[in-house]
Design an enzyme around this catalytic site. Structure first.
Site, mmCIF file in Angstrom:
data_model
loop_
_atom_site.group_PDB
_atom_site.id
_atom_site.type_symbol
_atom_site.label_atom_id
_atom_site.label_comp_id
_atom_site.label_asym_id
_atom_site.label_seq_id
_atom_site.Cartn_x
_atom_site.Cartn_y
_atom_site.Cartn_z
ATOM 1 N N ILE A 111 -0.483 0.712 -2.939
ATOM 2 C CA ILE A 111 -1.148 -0.445 -3.690
ATOM 3 C C ILE A 111 -1.506 0.043 -5.084
ATOM 4 C CG2 ILE A 111 -3.216 -1.809 -3.519
ATOM 5 C CD1 ILE A 111 -1.268 -2.203 -1.142
ATOM 6 N N SER A 158 -3.278 5.199 6.134
ATOM 7 C CA SER A 158 -2.295 5.384 5.311
ATOM 8 C C SER A 158 -0.990 5.082 5.738
ATOM 9 C CB SER A 158 -2.777 6.387 4.353
ATOM 10 O OG SER A 158 -1.819 6.661 3.189
ATOM 11 N N VAL A 203 -19.910 9.937 1.448
ATOM 12 C CA VAL A 203 -19.932 9.258 2.771
ATOM 13 C C VAL A 203 -19.750 10.229 3.684
ATOM 14 C CG1 VAL A 203 -18.808 7.165 2.212
ATOM 15 C CG2 VAL A 203 -17.490 9.162 2.137
ATOM 16 N N TYR A 245 -4.157 15.133 3.221
ATOM 17 C CA TYR A 245 -4.362 13.641 3.165
ATOM 18 C C TYR A 245 -3.521 13.163 4.564
ATOM 19 C CZ TYR A 245 -4.031 8.878 1.720
ATOM 20 O OH TYR A 245 -4.258 7.516 1.503
ATOM 21 N N ALA A 246 -2.418 13.580 4.595
ATOM 22 C CA ALA A 246 -1.560 12.682 5.546
ATOM 23 C C ALA A 246 -2.291 13.080 7.007
ATOM 24 C CB ALA A 246 -0.040 13.246 5.620
ATOM 25 N N ALA A 247 -2.416 14.337 7.190
ATOM 26 C CA ALA A 247 -3.422 14.919 8.423
ATOM 27 C C ALA A 247 -4.404 14.120 8.751
ATOM 28 C CB ALA A 247 -3.165 16.505 8.617
ATOM 29 N N SER A 248 -5.246 14.297 7.665
ATOM 30 C CA SER A 248 -6.664 13.286 7.719
ATOM 31 C C SER A 248 -6.424 11.737 8.085
ATOM 32 C CB SER A 248 -7.613 13.668 6.216
ATOM 33 O OG SER A 248 -7.013 12.564 5.318
ATOM 34 N N LYS A 249 -5.405 11.250 7.397
ATOM 35 C CA LYS A 249 -5.177 9.978 7.945
ATOM 36 C C LYS A 249 -4.717 9.768 9.270
ATOM 37 C CE LYS A 249 -6.862 8.030 4.066
ATOM 38 N NZ LYS A 249 -8.010 6.994 4.066
ATOM 39 N N ASN A 252 -13.804 2.448 3.892
ATOM 40 C CA ASN A 252 -12.746 2.494 2.939
ATOM 41 C C ASN A 252 -12.509 3.769 1.898
ATOM 42 O OD1 ASN A 252 -10.711 1.048 1.051
ATOM 43 N ND2 ASN A 252 -12.357 1.629 -0.322
HETATM 44 P P1 NAD Z 1 -9.681 4.535 -5.047
HETATM 45 O O1 NAD Z 1 -9.686 5.843 -5.540
HETATM 46 O O2 NAD Z 1 -9.242 3.404 -6.195
HETATM 47 O O3 NAD Z 1 -11.049 4.235 -4.444
HETATM 48 C C1 NAD Z 1 -11.767 5.122 -3.667
HETATM 49 C C2 NAD Z 1 -13.119 4.998 -3.638
HETATM 50 O O4 NAD Z 1 -13.541 6.044 -2.744
HETATM 51 C C3 NAD Z 1 -13.445 5.520 -5.191
HETATM 52 O O5 NAD Z 1 -14.322 4.413 -5.837
HETATM 53 C C4 NAD Z 1 -14.129 6.754 -4.918
HETATM 54 O O6 NAD Z 1 -15.277 7.251 -5.981
HETATM 55 C C5 NAD Z 1 -14.748 6.731 -3.550
HETATM 56 N N1 NAD Z 1 -15.097 7.740 -3.063
HETATM 57 C C6 NAD Z 1 -14.388 9.085 -3.128
HETATM 58 N N2 NAD Z 1 -15.078 10.251 -2.465
HETATM 59 C C7 NAD Z 1 -16.180 9.551 -1.895
HETATM 60 C C8 NAD Z 1 -17.275 10.109 -1.154
HETATM 61 N N3 NAD Z 1 -17.398 11.316 -0.645
HETATM 62 N N4 NAD Z 1 -18.362 9.357 -0.838
HETATM 63 C C9 NAD Z 1 -18.329 7.939 -1.350
HETATM 64 N N5 NAD Z 1 -17.359 7.510 -2.101
HETATM 65 C C10 NAD Z 1 -16.124 8.372 -2.343
HETATM 66 O O7 NAD Z 1 -8.669 4.352 -3.805
HETATM 67 P P2 NAD Z 1 -7.934 2.969 -3.199
HETATM 68 O O8 NAD Z 1 -6.545 3.314 -3.618
HETATM 69 O O9 NAD Z 1 -8.736 1.596 -3.487
HETATM 70 O O10 NAD Z 1 -8.037 3.534 -1.654
HETATM 71 C C11 NAD Z 1 -8.808 3.062 -0.701
HETATM 72 C C12 NAD Z 1 -8.503 3.512 0.490
HETATM 73 O O11 NAD Z 1 -7.244 3.145 1.016
HETATM 74 C C13 NAD Z 1 -8.497 4.982 0.726
HETATM 75 O O12 NAD Z 1 -9.033 5.328 2.147
HETATM 76 C C14 NAD Z 1 -7.210 5.386 0.628
HETATM 77 O O13 NAD Z 1 -6.963 6.723 1.210
HETATM 78 C C15 NAD Z 1 -6.474 4.383 1.327
HETATM 79 N N6 NAD Z 1 -5.214 4.090 0.892
HETATM 80 C C16 NAD Z 1 -4.730 3.468 -0.346
HETATM 81 C C17 NAD Z 1 -3.368 3.378 -0.764
HETATM 82 C C18 NAD Z 1 -3.100 3.064 -2.160
HETATM 83 O O14 NAD Z 1 -1.614 2.736 -2.269
HETATM 84 N N7 NAD Z 1 -3.831 2.703 -2.907
HETATM 85 C C19 NAD Z 1 -2.467 3.956 0.287
HETATM 86 C C20 NAD Z 1 -2.495 4.335 1.373
HETATM 87 C C21 NAD Z 1 -4.050 4.498 1.802
#
Ligand code: NAD
Length: 263
Positions: free
Chosen positions: A189, A143, A66, A156-160, A92
């Site tokens: 989650i 996040s 992405v 990560y926190a800075a990016s979000k 996402n």
């Molecule tokens: P996950 O790791 O299960 O899924 C993330 C997906 O992104 C993976 O399938 C991965 O292969 C894909 N990905 C990673 N780098 C990529 C790239 N360069 N190009 C394309 N795809 C790429 O994560 P999740 O828990 O489902 O999180 C989804 C979103 O929610 C993320 O942005 C995450 O930071 C955010 N988030 C999640 C939580 C949580 O508790 N799970 C908390 C806060 C924020």
């Protein structure tokens, strides 16, 4: 609330993991009648996800990074060619490396910023190009770390936090084109991303959540479908926190202990 997304075209990044948030969002949109295109860096998992999602509706899948400008442009062009338009786009995809800031290499830092932040810029810019005549909705994954940063994952926190800020600017800049831009703030989650941290300190994490349970990907998907809907037509530049009330007070564990004592 049941939503009807019949006739809508929805794109979602990072949707290959069947236990991830992106996959849950894709499934919900398909169940609500939308056509969905998904992408992910993990091509093999993406194929598996596409196969399973295809039982709910029409799906296209693109293996890509992405943060790759050309690949993002190609994906939008292919989806628009196939289905004629793009109505809703969900940024996402994300990565969550555990590393103290001063132990990071420049390459590690740049990877986090590219995947979590640059991708939102690239995909939002591309979504705008396809939505500016007809309007649309863009929804970005922030996040809880954008609200309160966390030691051990500072990049990560800075990016979000930057995604949080960018979402608000995009909301204002794209409003004249009928494009709403919002985001979601997951707490903890249960997905592949949080598996390690949940295994290490699950009880501690639950103790910080008012509802005293971890979230499921579908909890986030439900909020995203609302944000994308007509019912949310006056919402832009804002976020829904899907955290079960994480740290909504300083001591969310206290009422649970009190309630237990009363029994
Ligand atoms: P996950 O790791 O299960 O899924 C993330 C997906 O992104 C993976 O399938 C991965 O292969 C894909 N990905 C990673 N780098 C990529 C790239 N360069 N190009 C394309 N795809 C790429 O994560 P999740 O828990 O489902 O999180 C989804 C979103 O929610 C993320 O942005 C995450 O930071 C955010 N988030 C999640 C939580 C949580 O508790 N799970 C908390 C806060 C924020």
């Amino acid at each position: 609330m049941a939503f009807d997304y019949s006739g809508k075209v929805v794109g979602i990044t990072g949707a290959a993991s069947k236990v991830g948030i992106g996959f849950a969002i894709a499934k919900k949109f398909l169940e609500s009648g939308a056509k969905v295109f998904i992408c992910d860096l993990n091509g093999e998992a993406l194929e598996g996800a596409k196969e399973e999602l295809a039982s709910y509706g029409e799906v296209l899948a693109y293996a890509l990074d992405v943060s790759d400008e050309q690949a993002v442009e190609d994906m939008f062009a292919k989806a628009a060619k196939a289905w004629g338009k793009i109505d809703i786009f969900i940024n996402n995809a994300g990565i969550y490396p555990q590393c103290m800031v001063c132990d990071m290499t420049v390459a590690q830092w740049e990877t986090v910023m590219n995947v979590n932040l640059k991708s939102v810029f690239l995909c939002a810019r591309e979504a705008y190009r396809y939505m500016k005549e007809q309007g649309g909705v863009i929804i970005n994954a922030a996040s809880y770390a954008a609200v309160i940063a966390s030691a051990g994952s500072g990049a990560y926190a800075a990016s979000k936090s930057a995604v949080y800020s960018l979402t608000k600017t995009l909301a204002a800049e794209l409003a004249p084109y009928g494009i709403r831009v919002n985001g979601f703030i997951p707490g903890v989650i249960k997905t592949g991303m949080t598996q390690g941290v949940v295994e290490q300190k699950g009880d501690e994490l639950v103790g910080a959540i008012a509802l005293h349970r971890l979230g499921a990907p579908v909890d986030v998907a439900n909020a995203v479908l609302f944000l994308a809907s007509e019912e949310a037509s006056y919402l832009t530049g804002t976020f829904i926190e899907v955290s079960g009330g994480k740290l909504c007070v300083q001591n969310p564990d206290f009422p649970w202990k009190k309630a237990k004592e009363e029994k």
